[in-house]
Design an enzyme around this catalytic site. Structure first.
Site, PDB file in Angstrom:
ATOM      1  CG  MET A 212      -2.100  -0.930   1.054  1.00  0.00           C
ATOM      2  SD  MET A 212      -3.185  -0.904   2.472  1.00  0.00           S
ATOM      3  CE  MET A 212      -3.841   0.756   2.377  1.00  0.00           C
TER       4      MET A 212
ATOM      5  CG  ASP B 174      -6.272  -0.073  -8.661  1.00  0.00           C
ATOM      6  OD1 ASP B 174      -5.230  -0.688  -8.352  1.00  0.00           O
ATOM      7  OD2 ASP B 174      -6.527   1.065  -8.215  1.00  0.00           O
ATOM      8  CD  GLU B 175      -6.646  -1.630  -4.147  1.00  0.00           C
ATOM      9  OE1 GLU B 175      -6.162  -2.650  -3.612  1.00  0.00           O
ATOM     10  OE2 GLU B 175      -6.240  -0.494  -3.904  1.00  0.00           O
TER      11      GLU B 175
ATOM     12  CB  CYS C 263      10.218  -1.403  10.234  1.00  0.00           C
ATOM     13  SG  CYS C 263      11.706  -0.424  10.447  1.00  0.00           S
TER      14      CYS C 263
ATOM     15  CB  SER D 211       4.081   1.023  -3.544  1.00  0.00           C
ATOM     16  OG  SER D 211       3.071   0.261  -4.179  1.00  0.00           O
TER      17      SER D 211
ATOM     18  CB  VAL E 207     -11.707  -2.229   2.684  1.00  0.00           C
ATOM     19  CG1 VAL E 207     -11.481  -1.012   1.795  1.00  0.00           C
ATOM     20  CG2 VAL E 207     -11.952  -3.477   1.818  1.00  0.00           C
ATOM     21  N   GLY E 208      -9.156  -0.505   4.065  1.00  0.00           N
ATOM     22  CA  GLY E 208      -8.795   0.717   4.779  1.00  0.00           C
ATOM     23  C   GLY E 208      -7.665   1.424   4.068  1.00  0.00           C
TER      24      GLY E 208
ATOM     25  CG  HIS F 114      -3.281   5.984  -0.645  1.00  0.00           C
ATOM     26  ND1 HIS F 114      -4.357   5.599   0.120  1.00  0.00           N
ATOM     27  CD2 HIS F 114      -2.702   4.837  -1.062  1.00  0.00           C
ATOM     28  CE1 HIS F 114      -4.412   4.274   0.173  1.00  0.00           C
ATOM     29  NE2 HIS F 114      -3.416   3.797  -0.542  1.00  0.00           N
TER      30      HIS F 114
HETATM   31  P1  ADP Z   1      -1.236   2.471  -3.935  1.00  0.00           P
HETATM   32  O1  ADP Z   1      -2.314   2.344  -4.987  1.00  0.00           O
HETATM   33  O2  ADP Z   1      -0.006   1.637  -4.237  1.00  0.00           O
HETATM   34  O3  ADP Z   1      -1.765   2.233  -2.529  1.00  0.00           O
HETATM   35  P2  ADP Z   1      -1.404   5.326  -4.440  1.00  0.00           P
HETATM   36  O4  ADP Z   1      -1.033   5.624  -5.855  1.00  0.00           O
HETATM   37  O5  ADP Z   1      -2.860   5.307  -4.096  1.00  0.00           O
HETATM   38  O6  ADP Z   1      -0.705   3.968  -3.955  1.00  0.00           O
HETATM   39  O7  ADP Z   1      -0.755   6.398  -3.459  1.00  0.00           O
HETATM   40  C1  ADP Z   1       0.608   6.767  -3.530  1.00  0.00           C
HETATM   41  C2  ADP Z   1       0.759   8.050  -2.733  1.00  0.00           C
HETATM   42  O8  ADP Z   1       0.604   7.797  -1.345  1.00  0.00           O
HETATM   43  C3  ADP Z   1       2.115   8.697  -2.844  1.00  0.00           C
HETATM   44  O9  ADP Z   1       2.233   9.474  -4.014  1.00  0.00           O
HETATM   45  C4  ADP Z   1       2.175   9.557  -1.583  1.00  0.00           C
HETATM   46  O10 ADP Z   1       1.575  10.806  -1.807  1.00  0.00           O
HETATM   47  C5  ADP Z   1       1.266   8.818  -0.606  1.00  0.00           C
HETATM   48  N1  ADP Z   1       1.953   8.135   0.509  1.00  0.00           N
HETATM   49  C6  ADP Z   1       1.453   8.041   1.768  1.00  0.00           C
HETATM   50  N2  ADP Z   1       2.258   7.299   2.545  1.00  0.00           N
HETATM   51  C7  ADP Z   1       3.319   6.921   1.788  1.00  0.00           C
HETATM   52  C8  ADP Z   1       4.485   6.126   2.033  1.00  0.00           C
HETATM   53  N3  ADP Z   1       4.724   5.565   3.198  1.00  0.00           N
HETATM   54  N4  ADP Z   1       5.350   5.921   1.004  1.00  0.00           N
HETATM   55  C9  ADP Z   1       5.114   6.472  -0.201  1.00  0.00           C
HETATM   56  N5  ADP Z   1       4.024   7.233  -0.503  1.00  0.00           N
HETATM   57  C10 ADP Z   1       3.122   7.453   0.479  1.00  0.00           C
HETATM   58 MG    MG Z   2      -4.338   1.666  -4.863  1.00  0.00          MG
END
Ligand code: ADP
Ligand code: MG
Length: 197
Positions: free
Chosen positions: A23, A98-99, A192, A25, A179-180, A65
């Site tokens: 998550m 996605d997901e 970690c 990434s 889900v969260g 995110h």
């Molecule tokens: P995913 O779909 O893989 O969960 P998203 O594309 O929805 O990822 O979200 C990526 C965004 O989340 C990054 O661009 C950044 O703004 C934010 N973010 C929050 N926490 C982190 C973290 N620990 N490492 C990297 N990005 C993070």
């Molecule tokens: Mg996502």
């Protein structure tokens, strides 16, 4: 959709691209950016997401995110044949899932294989591991079938290293699926990562 409009689309050779990572990434953000570029190149793209992903208000869109979004159709209990039918009717040449870990494992593998055989470029993004670092849904299987693989990393929220795992903060239930977003999960590195009871 009529046969004539289906025949005008750009499908040639089927292909599977898998984007995997924990998550946060950047998987969904990458998908949103890809849709933008593909569309400007003249491709037609359909995003399919599982109903289970109702974060950020849910609705007919995927949401990163960092609040980037793109329109999507929602799948909720349809058969593999019905999902393939929706893709055929949409007149696209690229299909984004996605997901992907939230779809039924065997069903989505079948969908991907049928679409690839029919000449679609399928791009599937998902979590490879759950919060216990166990394989999550169809993502590992799809990675094995992929023509292209992209592994993404987040930043470990404990030490700042590259994070390849997702930690369920404070435990929650023992179910694999809960889900969260940042309310329940953080990205962490190998060293970690913790599983709470
Ligand atoms: P995913 O779909 O893989 O969960 P998203 O594309 O929805 O990822 O979200 C990526 C965004 O989340 C990054 O661009 C950044 O703004 C934010 N973010 C929050 N926490 C982190 C973290 N620990 N490492 C990297 N990005 C993070
Ligand atoms: Mg996502």
């Amino acid at each position: 959709m009529k046969k004539s409009s289906r025949s005008s689309i750009k499908r040639s050779k089927g292909r599977l691209t898998v984007i995997a990572g924990p998550m946060f990434s950047g998987k969904t953000g990458k998908l949103v950016a890809m849709v933008d570029v593909f569309t400007r190149m003249g491709h037609r793209v359909l995003i399919v997401k599982p109903k289970l992903d109702d974060r950020y208000g849910g609705g007919e869109a995927i949401h990163s995110h960092d609040h980037r979004s793109s329109r999507a159709i929602i799948v909720d209990g349809e058969s593999a044949e019905q999902i393939v039918g929706k893709v055929l009717d949409s007149g696209v040449d690229k299909v984004i899932l996605d997901e992907v870990q939230f779809f039924d494992r065997e069903k989505i593998k079948k969908v991907v294989q049928v679409l690839k055989k029919k000449g679609y470029h399928v791009i599937a993004a998902g979590l490879l591991y759950d919060y216990k670092r166990q394989p999550f849904g169809a993502t590992p299987d799809l990675l094995g079938l992929a023509d292209e693989q992209l592994e993404l990393f987040a930043v470990c929220q404990k030490c700042g290293s590259l994070a390849m795992h997702t930690e369920r903060v404070g435990g929650g239930s023992a179910k694999q699926i809960e889900v969260g977003a940042a309310d329940k999960y953080i990205a962490v590195c190998e060293k970690c990562h913790k599983v709470y009871k």
